[in-house]
Design an enzyme around this catalytic site. Structure first.
Site, PDB file in Angstrom:
ATOM      1  N   THR A  15       0.814  -1.217   0.000  1.00  0.00           N
ATOM      2  CA  THR A  15       0.000   0.000   0.000  1.00  0.00           C
ATOM      3  C   THR A  15       0.849   1.271   0.000  1.00  0.00           C
ATOM      4  O   THR A  15       0.450   2.290  -0.550  1.00  0.00           O
ATOM      5  CB  THR A  15      -0.941  -0.031   1.220  1.00  0.00           C
ATOM      6  OG1 THR A  15      -1.854  -1.108   1.021  1.00  0.00           O
ATOM      7  CG2 THR A  15      -1.729   1.237   1.396  1.00  0.00           C
ATOM      8  N   TYR A  28      -0.885  -1.540  -7.792  1.00  0.00           N
ATOM      9  CA  TYR A  28       0.535  -1.408  -7.479  1.00  0.00           C
ATOM     10  C   TYR A  28       1.250  -0.964  -8.755  1.00  0.00           C
ATOM     11  O   TYR A  28       0.915  -1.440  -9.849  1.00  0.00           O
ATOM     12  CB  TYR A  28       1.096  -2.739  -6.971  1.00  0.00           C
ATOM     13  CG  TYR A  28       0.344  -3.208  -5.746  1.00  0.00           C
ATOM     14  CD1 TYR A  28       0.582  -2.628  -4.508  1.00  0.00           C
ATOM     15  CD2 TYR A  28      -0.657  -4.173  -5.834  1.00  0.00           C
ATOM     16  CE1 TYR A  28      -0.141  -3.005  -3.386  1.00  0.00           C
ATOM     17  CE2 TYR A  28      -1.394  -4.549  -4.725  1.00  0.00           C
ATOM     18  CZ  TYR A  28      -1.127  -3.967  -3.496  1.00  0.00           C
ATOM     19  OH  TYR A  28      -1.855  -4.331  -2.391  1.00  0.00           O
ATOM     20  N   THR A  92       1.405  -4.543   4.226  1.00  0.00           N
ATOM     21  CA  THR A  92       1.244  -4.820   5.655  1.00  0.00           C
ATOM     22  C   THR A  92       0.659  -6.209   5.945  1.00  0.00           C
ATOM     23  O   THR A  92       0.772  -6.699   7.057  1.00  0.00           O
ATOM     24  CB  THR A  92       0.342  -3.750   6.316  1.00  0.00           C
ATOM     25  OG1 THR A  92      -0.949  -3.781   5.699  1.00  0.00           O
ATOM     26  CG2 THR A  92       0.953  -2.370   6.203  1.00  0.00           C
ATOM     27  N   ASP A  93       0.047  -6.835   4.923  1.00  0.00           N
ATOM     28  CA  ASP A  93      -0.644  -8.111   5.198  1.00  0.00           C
ATOM     29  C   ASP A  93       0.300  -9.198   5.715  1.00  0.00           C
ATOM     30  O   ASP A  93      -0.070  -9.992   6.580  1.00  0.00           O
ATOM     31  CB  ASP A  93      -1.339  -8.623   3.929  1.00  0.00           C
ATOM     32  CG  ASP A  93      -2.534  -7.764   3.528  1.00  0.00           C
ATOM     33  OD1 ASP A  93      -2.907  -6.853   4.290  1.00  0.00           O
ATOM     34  OD2 ASP A  93      -3.094  -8.000   2.440  1.00  0.00           O
ATOM     35  N   LYS A 165      -0.011  -7.938  12.987  1.00  0.00           N
ATOM     36  CA  LYS A 165      -1.025  -7.002  12.506  1.00  0.00           C
ATOM     37  C   LYS A 165      -2.299  -7.266  13.287  1.00  0.00           C
ATOM     38  O   LYS A 165      -2.818  -8.378  13.284  1.00  0.00           O
ATOM     39  CB  LYS A 165      -1.247  -7.193  11.000  1.00  0.00           C
ATOM     40  CG  LYS A 165      -2.125  -6.109  10.383  1.00  0.00           C
ATOM     41  CD  LYS A 165      -2.209  -6.232   8.875  1.00  0.00           C
ATOM     42  CE  LYS A 165      -3.022  -5.061   8.306  1.00  0.00           C
ATOM     43  NZ  LYS A 165      -3.123  -5.116   6.833  1.00  0.00           N
ATOM     44  N   GLU A 283      -2.466 -29.295  28.506  1.00  0.00           N
ATOM     45  CA  GLU A 283      -3.487 -30.340  28.352  1.00  0.00           C
ATOM     46  C   GLU A 283      -3.038 -31.438  27.401  1.00  0.00           C
ATOM     47  O   GLU A 283      -3.674 -32.480  27.294  1.00  0.00           O
ATOM     48  CB  GLU A 283      -4.803 -29.714  27.870  1.00  0.00           C
ATOM     49  CG  GLU A 283      -5.485 -28.884  28.944  1.00  0.00           C
ATOM     50  CD  GLU A 283      -6.860 -28.422  28.521  1.00  0.00           C
ATOM     51  OE1 GLU A 283      -7.704 -29.275  28.209  1.00  0.00           O
ATOM     52  OE2 GLU A 283      -7.079 -27.194  28.494  1.00  0.00           O
TER      53      GLU A 283
HETATM   54  N1  ASP Z   1      -2.771  -5.850   0.618  1.00  0.00           N
HETATM   55  C1  ASP Z   1      -1.796  -4.858   0.982  1.00  0.00           C
HETATM   56  C2  ASP Z   1      -0.446  -5.535   1.130  1.00  0.00           C
HETATM   57  O1  ASP Z   1      -0.226  -6.248   2.056  1.00  0.00           O
HETATM   58  C3  ASP Z   1      -2.169  -4.169   2.205  1.00  0.00           C
HETATM   59  C4  ASP Z   1      -1.177  -3.169   2.713  1.00  0.00           C
HETATM   60  O2  ASP Z   1      -0.073  -3.019   2.259  1.00  0.00           O
HETATM   61  O3  ASP Z   1      -1.534  -2.504   3.705  1.00  0.00           O
HETATM   62  O4  ASP Z   1       0.365  -5.321   0.294  1.00  0.00           O
END
Ligand code: ASP
Length: 326
Positions: A15, A28, A92-93, A165, A283
């Site tokens: 992103t 992208y 971020t994923d 995350k 357990e």
């Molecule tokens: N789908 C995106 C990625 O992980 C989300 C992001 O970057 O926040 O590239």
């Protein structure tokens, strides 16, 4: 230039370099254009940075092909005498997975910081520029090289081993399990609190392209053992179980897993609970069942560690458990 003053920036997409098209879909940039947003951000941040494009993908498509190029470039950078540190920009994923994998694979250590953004580059409120500027400051800090791989988001510095995350949208989407972030950035000033305690095992010879397949099995109530059997059939080396609570698995699943261990497979029990620690025992009698407990690693990070151990030729359950306990 051999003064170790410049920061090497490696962009992989995400992103932080994305924009929205006329139909409201995230796009992208082409690889050739993917460095441009970061060059502009570095200029604004006033840091000496050189940007190289490794890939331009959403990190849902991150995997061994990009990891191969990324790891090779960082290993080379660690041997070159011109870099003060490396910043990797990433979606971020799967940011936490790449961060932990880099911590495991990059040896000798170099200041290594990953960052991203929750809001696209063409959003006037994007968090990308601030995250990137903070990441550059952390990479330039004298204490960073000893901390393993770090993730910088929202002016917080997270250790690769503990970061996750926690929110699908909005700011403050990242957190650390346990004691929280290892440091903070305030207007470019970096302050470390607790030490990051980087993972002690390094796999400097392991190539990402050669990581063996390891499955990840998500446990839930009323789970059908067929799903487990199907996963184990295609993952002969090992499987990580995202277990319930402190790593519990339903009895029919435990039965399948025990049979898998008897055939020579490795089973690692982790927890689907964020930040949940899974100790040996509890357990489930791990010694009796032949399972490994993931300790403080999340399911996806336990999977990466098991892949690295298997790639390194480790097949002994006790030694694998010792690596998870390290
Ligand atoms: N789908 C995106 C990625 O992980 C989300 C992001 O970057 O926040 O590239």
């Amino acid at each position: 230039m051999a003064d170790r003053e410049a920061i090497l920036v490696l962009t992989t997409g995400g992103t932080i370099v994305s924009h929205y098209d006329g139909e409201g879909r995230k796009r992208y940039p082409d690889l050739s254009a993917s460095a441009e947003p970061l060059v502009a951000m570095a200029e604004r941040a006033g840091q000496r940075a050189e940007v190289e494009a490794i890939a331009s993908v959403g990190s849902q498509d991150m995997g061994r092909i990009v990891w191969h190029d990324l790891v090779a470039r960082i290993r080379r950078a660690a041997e070159e005498d011109r870099w003060r540190g490396v910043v990797v920009t990433h979606g971020t994923d799967t940011l936490e997975e790449t961060a932990f994998l880099l911590e495991l694979l990059v040896d000798p250590p170099i200041a290594l910081v990953l960052t991203g953004a929750m809001l696209a580059a063409d959003n006037p409120s994007s968090d990308g520029p601030a995250n990137f500027a903070a990441a550059l400051s952390v990479a330039a800090h004298v204490r960073t090289a000893a901390q393993g791989a770090l993730v910088v988001m929202d002016d917080e510095i997270h250790a690769a081993r503990r970061v996750f995350k926690r929110a699908t949208h909005g700011a403050r989407a990242f957190a650390s399990s346990g004691e929280g972030p290892v440091g903070f950035v305030t207007a470019g000033y970096v302050e470390y609190g607790s030490a990051a305690a980087p993972f002690p095992h390094r796999f400097g010879q392991v190539e990402p392209a050669l990581l063996p397949e390891v499955g990840l099995l998500a446990c839930h109530a009323d789970m059908n053992p067929h799903l487990c059997r199907a996963t184990l059939a295609v993952m002969p080396g090992g499987v990580v179980v995202a277990g319930l609570g402190d790593g519990n698995v339903p009895a029919p699943i435990a039965h399948e897993l025990a049979a898998f261990v008897a055939r020579g497979g490795i089973v690692v029990r982790s927890s689907r609970v964020d930040g949940g620690r899974v100790p040996c025992g509890g357990e489930i009698d791990d010694d009796l069942m032949g399972f490994v407990a993931a300790n403080d690693l999340s399911p996806c990070k336990a999977r990466l560690l098991l892949q690295c151990l298997l790639a390194d030729g480790e097949t002994e359950r006790e030694r694998i458990q010792a690596a998870f306990d390290a």
